[in-house]
Design a protein around this motif. Structure first.
Motif, PDB file in Angstrom:
ATOM      1  N   LYS A  11     -44.583  51.461 -40.938  1.00  0.00           N
ATOM      2  CA  LYS A  11     -44.599  50.270 -40.106  1.00  0.00           C
ATOM      3  C   LYS A  11     -43.834  50.460 -38.794  1.00  0.00           C
ATOM      4  O   LYS A  11     -43.952  49.661 -37.881  1.00  0.00           O
ATOM      5  CB  LYS A  11     -44.039  49.082 -40.881  1.00  0.00           C
ATOM      6  CG  LYS A  11     -44.936  48.672 -42.059  1.00  0.00           C
ATOM      7  CD  LYS A  11     -44.456  47.418 -42.725  1.00  0.00           C
ATOM      8  CE  LYS A  11     -45.380  47.002 -43.857  1.00  0.00           C
ATOM      9  NZ  LYS A  11     -44.947  45.794 -44.530  1.00  0.00           N
ATOM     10  N   SER A  12     -43.045  51.525 -38.695  1.00  0.00           N
ATOM     11  CA  SER A  12     -42.313  51.759 -37.465  1.00  0.00           C
ATOM     12  C   SER A  12     -42.885  52.907 -36.657  1.00  0.00           C
ATOM     13  O   SER A  12     -42.327  53.306 -35.657  1.00  0.00           O
ATOM     14  CB  SER A  12     -40.840  52.063 -37.794  1.00  0.00           C
ATOM     15  OG  SER A  12     -40.748  53.290 -38.502  1.00  0.00           O
ATOM     16  N   LEU A  13     -44.019  53.440 -37.080  1.00  0.00           N
ATOM     17  CA  LEU A  13     -44.590  54.586 -36.392  1.00  0.00           C
ATOM     18  C   LEU A  13     -45.106  54.206 -35.018  1.00  0.00           C
ATOM     19  O   LEU A  13     -45.690  53.152 -34.816  1.00  0.00           O
ATOM     20  CB  LEU A  13     -45.745  55.173 -37.196  1.00  0.00           C
ATOM     21  CG  LEU A  13     -45.375  55.946 -38.458  1.00  0.00           C
ATOM     22  CD1 LEU A  13     -46.641  56.418 -39.145  1.00  0.00           C
ATOM     23  CD2 LEU A  13     -44.494  57.125 -38.129  1.00  0.00           C
ATOM     24  N   SER A  14     -44.954  55.092 -34.072  1.00  0.00           N
ATOM     25  CA  SER A  14     -45.590  54.919 -32.765  1.00  0.00           C
ATOM     26  C   SER A  14     -46.002  56.272 -32.234  1.00  0.00           C
ATOM     27  O   SER A  14     -45.302  57.260 -32.408  1.00  0.00           O
ATOM     28  CB  SER A  14     -44.641  54.238 -31.785  1.00  0.00           C
ATOM     29  OG  SER A  14     -43.507  55.045 -31.536  1.00  0.00           O
ATOM     30  N   PHE A  15     -47.159  56.330 -31.586  1.00  0.00           N
ATOM     31  CA  PHE A  15     -47.651  57.583 -31.033  1.00  0.00           C
ATOM     32  C   PHE A  15     -47.332  57.696 -29.551  1.00  0.00           C
ATOM     33  O   PHE A  15     -47.580  58.702 -28.938  1.00  0.00           O
ATOM     34  CB  PHE A  15     -49.166  57.695 -31.259  1.00  0.00           C
ATOM     35  CG  PHE A  15     -49.493  58.027 -32.678  1.00  0.00           C
ATOM     36  CD1 PHE A  15     -49.595  59.342 -33.084  1.00  0.00           C
ATOM     37  CD2 PHE A  15     -49.655  57.034 -33.623  1.00  0.00           C
ATOM     38  CE1 PHE A  15     -49.886  59.656 -34.389  1.00  0.00           C
ATOM     39  CE2 PHE A  15     -49.945  57.347 -34.938  1.00  0.00           C
ATOM     40  CZ  PHE A  15     -50.060  58.660 -35.320  1.00  0.00           C
ATOM     41  N   VAL A 167     -54.494  69.394 -38.735  1.00  0.00           N
ATOM     42  CA  VAL A 167     -53.932  70.183 -37.631  1.00  0.00           C
ATOM     43  C   VAL A 167     -53.834  69.256 -36.424  1.00  0.00           C
ATOM     44  O   VAL A 167     -54.848  68.775 -35.917  1.00  0.00           O
ATOM     45  CB  VAL A 167     -54.796  71.411 -37.307  1.00  0.00           C
ATOM     46  CG1 VAL A 167     -54.170  72.196 -36.152  1.00  0.00           C
ATOM     47  CG2 VAL A 167     -54.930  72.313 -38.533  1.00  0.00           C
ATOM     48  N   ARG A 168     -52.615  69.020 -35.973  1.00  0.00           N
ATOM     49  CA  ARG A 168     -52.342  68.061 -34.889  1.00  0.00           C
ATOM     50  C   ARG A 168     -52.142  68.828 -33.586  1.00  0.00           C
ATOM     51  O   ARG A 168     -51.388  69.802 -33.524  1.00  0.00           O
ATOM     52  CB  ARG A 168     -51.093  67.256 -35.238  1.00  0.00           C
ATOM     53  CG  ARG A 168     -50.590  66.343 -34.123  1.00  0.00           C
ATOM     54  CD  ARG A 168     -51.270  64.997 -34.199  1.00  0.00           C
ATOM     55  NE  ARG A 168     -50.514  63.990 -33.468  1.00  0.00           N
ATOM     56  CZ  ARG A 168     -50.743  63.629 -32.207  1.00  0.00           C
ATOM     57  NH1 ARG A 168     -51.691  64.228 -31.510  1.00  0.00           N
ATOM     58  NH2 ARG A 168     -50.015  62.675 -31.632  1.00  0.00           N
ATOM     59  N   VAL A 259     -52.582  59.038 -40.691  1.00  0.00           N
ATOM     60  CA  VAL A 259     -51.959  60.195 -40.040  1.00  0.00           C
ATOM     61  C   VAL A 259     -50.724  59.684 -39.313  1.00  0.00           C
ATOM     62  O   VAL A 259     -50.814  58.816 -38.437  1.00  0.00           O
ATOM     63  CB  VAL A 259     -52.915  60.877 -39.048  1.00  0.00           C
ATOM     64  CG1 VAL A 259     -52.240  62.100 -38.421  1.00  0.00           C
ATOM     65  CG2 VAL A 259     -54.212  61.288 -39.733  1.00  0.00           C
ATOM     66  N   THR A 260     -49.573  60.185 -39.676  1.00  0.00           N
ATOM     67  CA  THR A 260     -48.316  59.671 -39.127  1.00  0.00           C
ATOM     68  C   THR A 260     -48.044  60.235 -37.736  1.00  0.00           C
ATOM     69  O   THR A 260     -48.724  61.144 -37.256  1.00  0.00           O
ATOM     70  CB  THR A 260     -47.130  60.003 -40.050  1.00  0.00           C
ATOM     71  OG1 THR A 260     -46.852  61.412 -39.952  1.00  0.00           O
ATOM     72  CG2 THR A 260     -47.433  59.642 -41.496  1.00  0.00           C
ATOM     73  N   LYS A 266     -50.488  60.219 -45.248  1.00  0.00           N
ATOM     74  CA  LYS A 266     -50.008  59.249 -46.223  1.00  0.00           C
ATOM     75  C   LYS A 266     -51.204  58.474 -46.764  1.00  0.00           C
ATOM     76  O   LYS A 266     -51.977  57.904 -45.994  1.00  0.00           O
ATOM     77  CB  LYS A 266     -49.025  58.276 -45.557  1.00  0.00           C
ATOM     78  CG  LYS A 266     -48.577  57.106 -46.425  1.00  0.00           C
ATOM     79  CD  LYS A 266     -47.514  57.490 -47.415  1.00  0.00           C
ATOM     80  CE  LYS A 266     -46.963  56.283 -48.152  1.00  0.00           C
ATOM     81  NZ  LYS A 266     -45.924  56.638 -49.117  1.00  0.00           N
ATOM     82  N   THR A 267     -51.373  58.455 -48.082  1.00  0.00           N
ATOM     83  CA  THR A 267     -52.422  57.643 -48.685  1.00  0.00           C
ATOM     84  C   THR A 267     -51.984  56.191 -48.683  1.00  0.00           C
ATOM     85  O   THR A 267     -50.957  55.843 -49.254  1.00  0.00           O
ATOM     86  CB  THR A 267     -52.711  58.092 -50.130  1.00  0.00           C
ATOM     87  OG1 THR A 267     -53.066  59.479 -50.132  1.00  0.00           O
ATOM     88  CG2 THR A 267     -53.866  57.290 -50.719  1.00  0.00           C
TER      89      THR A 267
END
Length: 586
Positions: A11-15, A167-168, A259-260, A266-267
């Protein structure tokens, strides 16, 4: 066990500094949540000695054993012990009297680089040889089968638990990770400590298959497993749709995978499109590149209706099911769309569960059945207007594209015709052939023609794709895996569908890969302007890499050295940075 802080808080992820993972509309999502885990999971199978894995067999067992809960009551523990012993005795007896066919023998099906690997947390700054194209920004994800537990009896390659490899690419920096898709089946077997769910292809043969089903039902009665939460492995397809990366197999609902920010996976849970999807969905839904609608099928092997067709609007609203009339349960692994139609194959590989009573496989090649293709308007509300057109002796496991040619009243279908049709599932002396074919369905006359696209040579071409921006429209090129020697992939072919011209890209001695993913270059107006991305494994050095090949000239642009072995797998997709930033949380 690692602390819960070892996994990111989604919930805190940001790209980027200005965008975060988007939330869905206020309607609550109807998903089921797997048991959270906080440390990488290893398969309990022992890797072959040639892999020289640092992880010991004892540690692999302890990894799994540490996850088994201690909350079952005494009656359940006693029932589990008895049922496990009964299963072991039955399997031992069957193996002594009925040796496994190659299509169900674990020693064959998961040998070499088909053998499973443990999860790998994200590893950053991977070595790159050559120059990465600047336009590749995002993540390449590929699905595959990776059994968590050692097979107790039969096992087919398609039976393994789903694992996604990612692969990112981020401004010249490359990372890699791989994680199991935590299906309800996976979570329950992880807790149980062994494989207990019946394997649809490797185990459901003959009397042993019947026994496996009875044992599974008995475990359900004692509360040791819960089949109502899903039976699927989510190991086949991947598609990004309406903010969701979906991992799919045709035996269940899709699973939503996140995808984090760091490139980890993460499922999020079993995904039913906000309560709209009540049945399982095949692993090859089609995304219309212009309308952004998703089209899909669902088939049933037990009861009518044996086949349903449905679609989703670009914002995820599902249409009512359209029941497609079939005489019996049929394997329909794939289908096609055009601008106006959906094209549904009804072919000669069928399901007959009664064959198990006679000691055989329920997956049967019915030589008396006539193959046909159904053409239905994409927006039809029922199947009354479907046009069935016979295509003699045709079995296409995959269809690569289809389009309309109004001048001749034809729908053109491009697929790989496989013989023997059931050779993927049942053992044959005859060598498998998979011929790239053009099938023409005349909507005016009801007649069909079929011809091989390539005349100059015989090539086994299976996994692959066309430019996804032209799906359902006329395409000139297809990019397909050269499945030689079967089931390995020695390279890929760029095929000109208009004249059968073939250009090959071969990985090299002792190197094999999988499905070539074509990533179109946005700024290029050529249909073939873009890059092939493919995992390649060197069986001599036991090293894996990601190759990036320019599809205009078939020149290798860059190679990413991967930190661990990547088993041969199935299908994948690419998510752009915009896709990553717009992922939904449910």
């Amino acid at each position: 066990m690692a602390s819960t802080s070892s996994r990111p808080n989604l919930k805190s992820l940001s790209f980027s500094s200005s965008s975060t993972l988007r939330n869905e509309k206020s309607t609550p999502c109807s998903v089921s949540y797997p048991v959270n885990k906080t440390s990488p999971i290893s398969s309990s199978l022992q890797p072959p000695a040639t892999y020289n894995k640092p992880t010991s067999w004892k540690k692999l067992c302890n990894d799994v054993a540490s996850l088994i809960p201690k909350t079952t009551n005494q009656a359940q523990r006693t029932a589990a012990t008895i049922l496990d012993a009964v299963e072991n005795a039955i399997v031992s007896h069957e193996h002594r009297h009925h040796p496994l066919p190659k299509t169900a023998d674990p020693a064959v099906q998961i040998a070499g680089n088909f053998f499973p690997v443990p999860e790998q947390p994200v590893q950053h700054n991977l070595p790159v040889t050559g120059t990465l194209p600047e336009c590749i920004q995002g993540v390449y994800v590929r699905n595959g089968a990776n059994p968590l537990h050692r097979p107790i009896s039969g096992h087919h390659l398609f039976d393994g638990d789903g694992m996604v490899h990612a692969v990112r690419f981020n401004n010249g920096s490359v990372s890699y990770s791989c994680r199991f898709t935590e299906t309800n089946r996976f979570v329950q077997e992880r807790e149980y400590g062994r494989s207990v769910f019946p394997k649809a292809i490797g185990e459901l043969h003959g009397h042993l298959g019947i026994a496996k089903l009875m044992l599974f039902n008995a475990r359900g009665l004692f509360g040791l497993v819960d089949p109502t939460r899903g039976l699927g492995v989510a190991n086949t397809g991947l598609i990004y749709f309406n903010g969701h990366l979906l991992a799919m197999s045709e035996d269940d609902l899709p699973y939503h995978v996140i995808v984090t920010q760091t490139g980890d996976l993460k499922t999020w849970g079993r995904y039913d499109f906000n309560g709209q999807l009540k049945t399982k969905m095949i692993a090859h839904p089609k995304l219309d590149p212009e309308t952004r609608e998703l089209f899909a099928l669902s088939y049933d092997v037990v009861s009518k209706p044996y086949l349903k067709y449905f679609r989703f609007t670009s914002n995820g609203e599902k249409s009512p099911d359209v029941e497609i009339p079939l005489d019996g349960p049929t394997m329909i692994h794939d289908f096609a769309i055009t601008e106006n139609y959906v094209v549904i194959p009804d072919q000669q590989v069928v399901f007959r569960l009664t064959e198990m009573v006679r000691g055989g496989s329920p997956v049967v090649y019915d030589k008396k059945k006539r193959s046909r293709f159904g053409v239905l308007n994409k927006y039809a509300r029922d199947a009354a207007s479907i046009r069935w057109i016979d295509v003699v002796d045709c079995f296409c496991f995959h269809l690569w594209n289809a389009w309309e040619e109004p001048d001749t009243d034809e729908v053109v279908v491009i697929g790989s015709c496989m013989t023997p049709p059931d050779s993927v599932f049942n053992e044959h002396d005859e060598t498998l052939e998979s011929v790239l074919s053009e099938i023409r369905l005349n909507l005016k006359t009801g007649e069909s023609t079929r011809r091989p696209v390539i005349i100059s040579q015989q090539l086994n071409l299976e996994a692959g794709m066309v430019n996804r921006n032209l799906l359902g429209r006329k395409t000139r090129f297809a990019y397909l895996a050269i499945t030689e020697p079967w089931p390995k992939v020695s390279g890929f072919a760029k095929v000109d569908l208009s004249d059968g011209d073939v250009q090959k890209y071969i990985y090299g001695d002792g190197k094999y890969g999988g499905e070539p993913l074509f990533l179109p270059e946005v700024s290029c107006f050529r249909e073939d302007g873009g890059y092939i991305m493919v995992f390649v494994h060197d069986e001599e050095k036991v090293k894996s890499e990601l190759q990036i090949i320019n599809t205009v000239n078939l020149k290798l642009e860059a190679t990413v050295t991967l930190p661990s072995r990547v088993p041969y797998g199935f299908h994948g997709t690419f998510m752009s940075n915009d896709d990553l930033m717009n992922q939904a949380l449910c």
